[in-house]
Write a protein that holds these residues in place. Structure first.
Motif, mmCIF file in Angstrom:
data_model
loop_
_atom_site.group_PDB
_atom_site.id
_atom_site.type_symbol
_atom_site.label_atom_id
_atom_site.label_comp_id
_atom_site.label_asym_id
_atom_site.label_seq_id
_atom_site.Cartn_x
_atom_site.Cartn_y
_atom_site.Cartn_z
ATOM 1 N N PRO A 14 -77.287 67.367 82.016
ATOM 2 C CA PRO A 14 -76.533 66.415 81.187
ATOM 3 C C PRO A 14 -75.090 66.250 81.668
ATOM 4 O O PRO A 14 -74.535 65.156 81.592
ATOM 5 C CB PRO A 14 -76.570 67.034 79.792
ATOM 6 C CG PRO A 14 -77.683 68.006 79.807
ATOM 7 C CD PRO A 14 -77.840 68.439 81.230
ATOM 8 N N LEU A 15 -74.515 67.302 82.183
ATOM 9 C CA LEU A 15 -73.150 67.214 82.676
ATOM 10 C C LEU A 15 -73.076 66.277 83.879
ATOM 11 O O LEU A 15 -72.144 65.483 84.005
ATOM 12 C CB LEU A 15 -72.630 68.605 83.043
ATOM 13 C CG LEU A 15 -71.165 68.698 83.447
ATOM 14 C CD1 LEU A 15 -70.278 68.231 82.304
ATOM 15 C CD2 LEU A 15 -70.813 70.120 83.836
ATOM 16 N N LEU A 16 -74.069 66.322 84.737
ATOM 17 C CA LEU A 16 -74.111 65.437 85.898
ATOM 18 C C LEU A 16 -74.292 63.985 85.468
ATOM 19 O O LEU A 16 -73.638 63.082 86.002
ATOM 20 C CB LEU A 16 -75.246 65.854 86.835
ATOM 21 C CG LEU A 16 -75.416 65.032 88.109
ATOM 22 C CD1 LEU A 16 -74.191 65.188 88.996
ATOM 23 C CD2 LEU A 16 -76.661 65.450 88.844
ATOM 24 N N LEU A 17 -75.142 63.757 84.486
ATOM 25 C CA LEU A 17 -75.358 62.391 83.999
ATOM 26 C C LEU A 17 -74.106 61.835 83.319
ATOM 27 O O LEU A 17 -73.766 60.663 83.503
ATOM 28 C CB LEU A 17 -76.539 62.363 83.028
ATOM 29 C CG LEU A 17 -77.906 62.634 83.647
ATOM 30 C CD1 LEU A 17 -78.977 62.684 82.559
ATOM 31 C CD2 LEU A 17 -78.247 61.600 84.685
ATOM 32 N N VAL A 18 -73.427 62.654 82.554
ATOM 33 C CA VAL A 18 -72.192 62.211 81.905
ATOM 34 C C VAL A 18 -71.133 61.891 82.956
ATOM 35 O O VAL A 18 -70.428 60.888 82.868
ATOM 36 C CB VAL A 18 -71.685 63.276 80.908
ATOM 37 C CG1 VAL A 18 -70.276 62.964 80.440
ATOM 38 C CG2 VAL A 18 -72.614 63.385 79.725
ATOM 39 N N GLY A 19 -71.035 62.726 83.975
ATOM 40 C CA GLY A 19 -70.081 62.475 85.053
ATOM 41 C C GLY A 19 -70.386 61.186 85.796
ATOM 42 O O GLY A 19 -69.471 60.410 86.112
ATOM 43 N N ALA A 21 -72.011 58.582 84.563
ATOM 44 C CA ALA A 21 -71.736 57.470 83.654
ATOM 45 C C ALA A 21 -70.236 57.177 83.595
ATOM 46 O O ALA A 21 -69.817 56.020 83.646
ATOM 47 C CB ALA A 21 -72.270 57.781 82.254
ATOM 48 N N LEU A 22 -69.425 58.225 83.496
ATOM 49 C CA LEU A 22 -67.976 58.028 83.457
ATOM 50 C C LEU A 22 -67.454 57.453 84.770
ATOM 51 O O LEU A 22 -66.561 56.603 84.767
ATOM 52 C CB LEU A 22 -67.269 59.347 83.140
ATOM 53 C CG LEU A 22 -67.395 59.822 81.696
ATOM 54 C CD1 LEU A 22 -66.774 61.201 81.539
ATOM 55 C CD2 LEU A 22 -66.762 58.845 80.743
ATOM 56 N N ALA A 23 -68.019 57.885 85.885
ATOM 57 C CA ALA A 23 -67.594 57.354 87.181
ATOM 58 C C ALA A 23 -67.939 55.873 87.298
ATOM 59 O O ALA A 23 -67.134 55.081 87.800
ATOM 60 C CB ALA A 23 -68.244 58.146 88.315
ATOM 61 N N SER A 24 -69.110 55.483 86.827
ATOM 62 C CA SER A 24 -69.480 54.062 86.904
ATOM 63 C C SER A 24 -68.591 53.211 86.003
ATOM 64 O O SER A 24 -68.186 52.110 86.386
ATOM 65 C CB SER A 24 -70.956 53.866 86.566
ATOM 66 O OG SER A 24 -71.201 54.212 85.220
ATOM 67 N N VAL A 25 -68.254 53.713 84.805
ATOM 68 C CA VAL A 25 -67.335 52.978 83.922
ATOM 69 C C VAL A 25 -65.973 52.859 84.580
ATOM 70 O O VAL A 25 -65.334 51.801 84.537
ATOM 71 C CB VAL A 25 -67.233 53.675 82.550
ATOM 72 C CG1 VAL A 25 -66.068 53.131 81.732
ATOM 73 C CG2 VAL A 25 -68.530 53.518 81.783
ATOM 74 N N TYR A 26 -65.511 53.921 85.212
ATOM 75 C CA TYR A 26 -64.216 53.932 85.883
ATOM 76 C C TYR A 26 -64.169 52.866 86.980
ATOM 77 O O TYR A 26 -63.211 52.109 87.083
ATOM 78 C CB TYR A 26 -63.967 55.317 86.467
ATOM 79 C CG TYR A 26 -62.679 55.457 87.216
ATOM 80 C CD1 TYR A 26 -61.476 55.588 86.538
ATOM 81 C CD2 TYR A 26 -62.664 55.473 88.609
ATOM 82 C CE1 TYR A 26 -60.283 55.727 87.231
ATOM 83 C CE2 TYR A 26 -61.476 55.609 89.307
ATOM 84 C CZ TYR A 26 -60.293 55.735 88.604
ATOM 85 O OH TYR A 26 -59.123 55.862 89.292
ATOM 86 N N VAL A 27 -65.218 52.783 87.781
ATOM 87 C CA VAL A 27 -65.247 51.817 88.890
ATOM 88 C C VAL A 27 -65.335 50.382 88.364
ATOM 89 O O VAL A 27 -64.586 49.503 88.805
ATOM 90 C CB VAL A 27 -66.421 52.131 89.841
ATOM 91 C CG1 VAL A 27 -66.652 51.005 90.824
ATOM 92 C CG2 VAL A 27 -66.164 53.437 90.576
ATOM 93 N N VAL A 28 -66.227 50.133 87.409
ATOM 94 C CA VAL A 28 -66.399 48.771 86.888
ATOM 95 C C VAL A 28 -65.150 48.311 86.154
ATOM 96 O O VAL A 28 -64.654 47.203 86.365
ATOM 97 C CB VAL A 28 -67.644 48.703 85.966
ATOM 98 C CG1 VAL A 28 -67.698 47.374 85.225
ATOM 99 C CG2 VAL A 28 -68.906 48.920 86.776
#
Length: 65
Positions: A14-19, A21-28
């Motif tokens: 779950p920590l990898l998935l959250v990371g 998801a946050l990285a994709s939001v950051y880029v977009v």
């Protein structure tokens, strides 16, 4: 009749998935702010508005076809 049990698939951390998801939001989100910044600095308001409306029209059309 023999029944074989399949090994359960290993779940992603779950920590990898959250990371991810946050990285994709950051880029977009960052690219959207960059595009807005460039549009405000470089283009007249009417041209910028037309480009935004055309981009939205392309996305909506591709979504509902």
């Amino acid at each position: 009749m023999t029944v074989t049990a399949a090994a359960p698939a290993k779940a992603q951390s779950p920590l990898l998935l959250v990371g991810a998801a946050l990285a994709s939001v950051y880029v977009v989100w960052g690219s959207a702010y960059l595009a807005i910044r460039i549009m405000v600095e470089e283009m007249p308001p009417l041209v910028g508005g037309v480009i935004v409306v055309l981009a939205v029209a392309v996305v909506v059309r591709s979504e509902f076809q």
